[in-house]
Design an enzyme around this catalytic site. Structure first.
Site, PDB file in Angstrom:
ATOM      1  N   GLY A 367       0.834  -1.096  -0.065  1.00  0.00           N
ATOM      2  CA  GLY A 367       0.149  -0.136  -0.062  1.00  0.00           C
ATOM      3  C   GLY A 367       0.774   1.176  -0.067  1.00  0.00           C
ATOM      4  O   GLY A 367       2.148   1.172   0.179  1.00  0.00           O
ATOM      5  N   PRO A 368       0.253   2.463  -0.296  1.00  0.00           N
ATOM      6  CA  PRO A 368       0.905   3.687  -0.401  1.00  0.00           C
ATOM      7  C   PRO A 368       1.738   4.053   1.155  1.00  0.00           C
ATOM      8  O   PRO A 368       1.162   3.442   2.096  1.00  0.00           O
ATOM      9  CB  PRO A 368       0.048   4.572  -0.649  1.00  0.00           C
ATOM     10  CG  PRO A 368      -1.437   4.022  -0.300  1.00  0.00           C
ATOM     11  CD  PRO A 368      -1.200   2.630  -0.251  1.00  0.00           C
ATOM     12  N   GLY A 370       2.066   5.709   4.546  1.00  0.00           N
ATOM     13  CA  GLY A 370       1.435   6.499   5.609  1.00  0.00           C
ATOM     14  C   GLY A 370       0.293   5.831   5.988  1.00  0.00           C
ATOM     15  O   GLY A 370      -0.716   6.379   6.692  1.00  0.00           O
ATOM     16  N   VAL A 371      -0.254   4.349   5.592  1.00  0.00           N
ATOM     17  CA  VAL A 371      -1.285   3.982   5.886  1.00  0.00           C
ATOM     18  C   VAL A 371      -1.283   3.204   7.023  1.00  0.00           C
ATOM     19  O   VAL A 371      -2.467   2.460   7.445  1.00  0.00           O
ATOM     20  CB  VAL A 371      -1.917   3.166   4.629  1.00  0.00           C
ATOM     21  CG1 VAL A 371      -2.196   4.074   3.510  1.00  0.00           C
ATOM     22  CG2 VAL A 371      -0.878   2.022   3.959  1.00  0.00           C
ATOM     23  N   LYS A 373       1.052   0.457   7.566  1.00  0.00           N
ATOM     24  CA  LYS A 373       1.616  -0.895   7.699  1.00  0.00           C
ATOM     25  C   LYS A 373       2.631  -1.356   8.261  1.00  0.00           C
ATOM     26  O   LYS A 373       2.359  -2.395   9.072  1.00  0.00           O
ATOM     27  CB  LYS A 373       2.288  -1.209   6.209  1.00  0.00           C
ATOM     28  CG  LYS A 373       1.447  -0.784   5.003  1.00  0.00           C
ATOM     29  CD  LYS A 373       2.213  -0.986   3.515  1.00  0.00           C
ATOM     30  CE  LYS A 373       3.280  -0.141   3.451  1.00  0.00           C
ATOM     31  NZ  LYS A 373       2.783   1.430   3.437  1.00  0.00           N
ATOM     32  N   THR A 374       3.662  -0.254   8.776  1.00  0.00           N
ATOM     33  CA  THR A 374       4.814  -0.869   9.772  1.00  0.00           C
ATOM     34  C   THR A 374       4.253  -0.900  11.401  1.00  0.00           C
ATOM     35  O   THR A 374       4.494  -1.940  11.849  1.00  0.00           O
ATOM     36  CB  THR A 374       5.979  -0.029   9.668  1.00  0.00           C
ATOM     37  OG1 THR A 374       6.147   0.195   8.216  1.00  0.00           O
ATOM     38  CG2 THR A 374       6.922  -0.215  10.433  1.00  0.00           C
ATOM     39  N   SER A 695      -3.674   2.994 -18.999  1.00  0.00           N
ATOM     40  CA  SER A 695      -5.026   3.613 -18.482  1.00  0.00           C
ATOM     41  C   SER A 695      -5.346   4.947 -18.842  1.00  0.00           C
ATOM     42  O   SER A 695      -6.428   5.477 -18.479  1.00  0.00           O
ATOM     43  CB  SER A 695      -4.644   3.466 -16.813  1.00  0.00           C
ATOM     44  OG  SER A 695      -3.982   4.268 -16.423  1.00  0.00           O
ATOM     45  N   LYS A 738      -7.569   5.322  -7.727  1.00  0.00           N
ATOM     46  CA  LYS A 738      -8.094   5.990  -8.552  1.00  0.00           C
ATOM     47  C   LYS A 738      -9.607   6.918  -8.299  1.00  0.00           C
ATOM     48  O   LYS A 738      -9.463   8.094  -8.234  1.00  0.00           O
ATOM     49  CB  LYS A 738      -8.114   5.500  -9.900  1.00  0.00           C
ATOM     50  CG  LYS A 738      -6.824   5.241 -10.520  1.00  0.00           C
ATOM     51  CD  LYS A 738      -7.134   4.617 -11.793  1.00  0.00           C
ATOM     52  CE  LYS A 738      -5.641   3.994 -12.573  1.00  0.00           C
ATOM     53  NZ  LYS A 738      -5.820   3.369 -13.719  1.00  0.00           N
TER      54      LYS A 738
END
Length: 818
Positions: A367-368, A370-371, A373-374, A695, A738
């Site tokens: 994922g991007p 800052g979400v 994950k860590t 796309s 998107k």
């Protein structure tokens, strides 16, 4: 207070009334003296009455010793009539009493329970005299009982020497039977069974059997104690010899203080719970160490190797907390949303409840930035009650970072996997492999290939570290890998992991996260009381939309921290006695004082205010983004100019869109010779950033058609999808990211290929409610959706041939698009 009563035996017959004293974990036998402590209310009442009346009492044993206030049903019915020898009052409601059993009795009826039990009992007369035909067997049992009892006395050091003489001096088989039963280390139920047995022969057989069993246990215990003593004597002898050898070596100058350290190291090896193979290896290396000169270089290498083997947690495990409700609570407390990851952990806990032994899952969170994950790894470890280890893989090029260096090299150390286990101290930690998509590769090896063994449940129970040279079990480790992009991860490595994609957050999500997590955290870190600062909802939304533009919340937290630091300055400059009165509010108007001017403004309307500009949607490693496609015409030789660092695939999308328009100029009302003396220039802003992918095909088409027809594209529309030469639209990836980008920039309409409709299932309902989606199969459907003017009179849309692709073509085109 102490009361003593004359020791006179009594012999009763028939039926008598006795006050009842219930005992726990004690069975009183006739002629046996027992000290007891009395403290329960009923028992205290009985003692106070019995001391005055000097009457015999009935002793009944409780069936369950944990019952504090027994009823009649809680008591055995067969007990012993006893007399009180001595009563000592220790405290107000506490007595120490010495009683002596007299005769077996059986409860007929309990007719009083308060202030103490009182019942009617029948005096039992045991058959201490047997029939002549059984007398021989009874005599044999009696002799056996005496012999066995004297042997038992020898094995119990606490028993006085006179105990054997006392056993020998008893002539009554029934009396000896009761005496032995009272002193045997058996269960209360077994003692009660002996008390209930009236037939002398049966009683003797029962006691002899139980005593023989106890004798065998004592013999085995004594044998074990002797073996332990011999082993201790052997160890002490070896210790003294080693100390003498050490002294001799010191005198010869062959020892400089390292000897005692080796002894300590050897003791650590013996005390550590090492597998047999590892322990044998350690002892082998210790033997080599004792023959080496401490000054030699190999001495230090070997010693470090032994210490490493001892430090590895071969068998140490932390116990999993398998409470699913608690795990949900911990995960929800630390992180908002991320339901798929949380559910995967809950599934792991559920399986662990049903099956003790199972390999830890190997998760990969993509994922991007800052979400969360860590930080999610720490929450998982806290929810499971495990240790947490983090290993950053970003920029690693050397395979030895994973597998370690061979001990032939100077300065060799274990790989970071083994080092992580040593740091955790257990062999089942939560092990986070951070930034797995950024692992490098060069002449020193391929770390990704080394990770194949680490992350393969079929073979990581015998992970091979070059330094350790012994198989290390990683099957109990819960590995969590994180990354921003899935594509750089090699296909074999990707196949070994359970990939979970984490998209960006919506504005609603970010507001929720800020309220519940970020603002309380920053208030605490900056020393601000909750009453001293409030941030309005409008201000929070403005921070999200105008001061940050990201899929995660990292920059949002930084902005909140800036506000908190600004407030901290104001609080610090206020006299201490007035600080409790501070109550500041950060609203939309005051944000500029804390954060400065807004960084992101709505530019869609401005950028699309003239023909030739269309808004597209793109996927990046940082989440979704909007993308402007700009087209213009100028005098030239009919060339197509492309700028903005476009990749080959994106350039082909432009040519496909342009070719379709040129092949249908009549339907679109465009001069067929528009490129004879005109050049077309297409530019994608942010020219320093490379761009590629199919796309943007329909966005290219919309931009070119807008330019050539001189009709502006609506400012509230964004689109994504691949285009073919026949004008068909093909599905693309990254739909959720998107769509979130369109929502984040406050667009109202999103155009997607028809076959991407199924991908909206991943988009949250609150986002879908605020956006209107349009699904197209052919680009001929676009003009009516994207243009700000009515094009019915200018375009001959009905005459455009909408060619449906064959199934085979669809499969082939989708594969190429993917």
């Amino acid at each position: 207070m102490a009361d003593e009563h004359p020791q006179t035996d009594f012999q009763l017959e028939g039926t008598h009334d006795f006050p009842v004293l219930p005992l726990r974990n004690t069975v009183l036998f006739p002629q046996v003296v027992v000290p007891i402590a009395v403290g329960r209310p009923r028992s205290v009442n009985l003692m106070e009455q019995a001391v005055d009346k000097e009457e015999p009492i009935a002793i009944l044993t409780q069936r369950d010793p944990d019952v504090d206030e027994p009823t009649v049903d809680d008591l055995y019915t067969v007990g012993t009539a006893a007399r009180i020898l001595k009563v000592v009052k220790i405290a107000e409601d506490n007595y120490s009493v010495i009683i002596q059993g007299q005769q077996r009795i059986q409860l007929e009826e309990m007719h009083q329970e308060e202030p103490y039990f009182q019942g009617e009992f029948e005096v039992l007369q045991p058959a201490n005299e047997a029939n002549p035909e059984d007398q021989v067997e009874i005599d044999a049992l009696f002799m056996n009982l005496k012999s066995t009892a004297k042997q038992v006395v020898k094995f119990i050091p606490e028993m006085p020497e006179e105990a054997s003489d006392m056993v020998e001096g008893v002539e009554d088989p029934g009396q000896l039977c009761d005496f032995v039963a009272a002193n045997m280390d058996i269960e209360t139920e077994e003692q009660q069974e002996i008390l209930t047995t009236l037939e002398l022969k049966d009683r003797l057989e029962t006691v002899v059997t139980m005593l023989a069993r106890q004798l065998e246990v004592l013999r085995v215990s004594d044998k074990i104690q002797n073996q332990i003593k011999e082993e201790i004597d052997k160890n002490q002898r070896e210790y003294y010899l080693r100390q003498q050898l050490k002294a001799i070596k010191e005198q010869l100058g062959e020892l400089d203080g390292e000897g005692s350290d080796l002894d300590d190291l050897e003791q650590q090896v013996e005390e550590a719970d090492l597998p047999e193979e590892v322990e044998e290896k350690c002892k082998q290396q210790l033997s080599r160490l004792r023959r080496m000169q401490p000054a030699s270089s190999e001495y230090g290498v070997t010693r470090n190797y032994v210490e490493t083997l001892v430090d590895i947690p071969w068998r140490e495990q932390s116990e999993d907390k398998l409470d699913i409700d608690r795990a949900r609570e911990v995960l929800d407390e630390d992180h908002y949303d991320l339901e798929e990851v949380k559910e995967r952990i809950i599934e792991f806990l559920a399986v662990r409840q049903l099956k003790d032994e199972m390999s830890g899952p190997i998760l990969c969170l993509i994922g991007p930035p800052g979400v969360g994950k860590t930080s999610l790894g720490r929450s998982v470890a806290r929810a499971l009650g495990r240790e947490f280890v983090r290993m950053s893989l970003g920029g690693i090029h050397d395979e030895s970072e994973i597998r370690g260096h061979r001990r032939t090299y100077v300065g060799a150390i274990p790989g970071r996997i083994v080092q992580g286990l040593r740091k955790a101290g257990t062999n089942n930690p939560v092990f986070m492999l951070d930034e797995i998509d950024k692992v490098g590769q060069d002449f020193r090896g391929d770390p990704s290939s080394a990770l194949l063994e680490v992350l393969d449940p079929e073979q990581n129970d015998e992970f091979s570290d070059h330094y350790v040279e012994l198989p290390v079990d990683l099957s109990n480790v819960l590995f969590i890998a994180t990354g921003n992009v899935l594509e750089p991860i090699s296909a074999p490595l990707r196949d070994r992991m359970d990939v979970i994609e984490i998209p960006g957050y919506t504005v609603y999500d970010k507001k929720h996260i800020a309220r519940d997590y970020l603002i309380p955290k920053q208030l605490e870190e900056n020393g601000i009381e909750e009453e001293q600062l409030g941030i309005t909802d409008d201000a929070l939304e403005k921070i999200i939309r105008s001061y940050t533009r990201e899929a995660g919340v990292r920059n949002l937290e930084r902005r909140i921290a800036e506000i908190c630091r600004g407030v901290a300055v104001e609080v610090a400059e206020t006299p201490e006695d007035e600080r409790d009165e501070i109550a500041l509010t950060a609203d939309e108007e005051s944000l500029i004082d804390y954060l400065g001017p807004v960084e992101y403004q709505r530019e869609v309307a401005q950028r699309t205010a003239q023909p030739g500009v269309a808004t597209g949607l793109a996927w990046t490693a940082a989440g979704g983004e909007i993308l402007f496609i700009e087209s213009t015409q100028m005098a030239g030789k009919g060339e197509l100019v492309l700028t903005g660092q476009l990749g080959d695939v994106m350039k082909e999308s432009v040519r496909a869109a342009l070719s379709y328009i040129r092949s249908h100029t009549e339907e679109f009302g465009i001069d067929t010779r528009f490129m004879n003396d005109q050049d077309v220039h297409i530019h994608v802003p942010a020219g320093s950033i490379p761009k590629d992918g199919p796309s943007a095909g329909i966005t290219m088409f919309a931009s070119l058609l807008s330019l050539l027809t001189d009709i502006k594209v609506r400012s509230d529309v964004a689109m994504t999808g691949e285009i073919t030469l026949r004008g068909n639209t093909l599905p693309v990836g990254g739909i959720k990211e998107k769509v979130l980008a369109a929502h984040r920039t406050e667009l109202k309409h999103v155009i997607l290929p028809e076959r991407n409709k199924k991908d909206l299932i991943d988009v949250s309902d609150d986002v879908k409610e605020e956006l209107e989606f349009h699904f197209v199969e052919h680009v001929s459907e676009l003009p009516e959706l994207v243009f700000a003017e009515d094009i019915s009179e200018r375009f001959d849309i009905d005459s455009l041939q909408v060619e449906k692709p064959d199934e085979d073509d669809v499969v082939e085109e989708v594969e190429v698009a993917e």
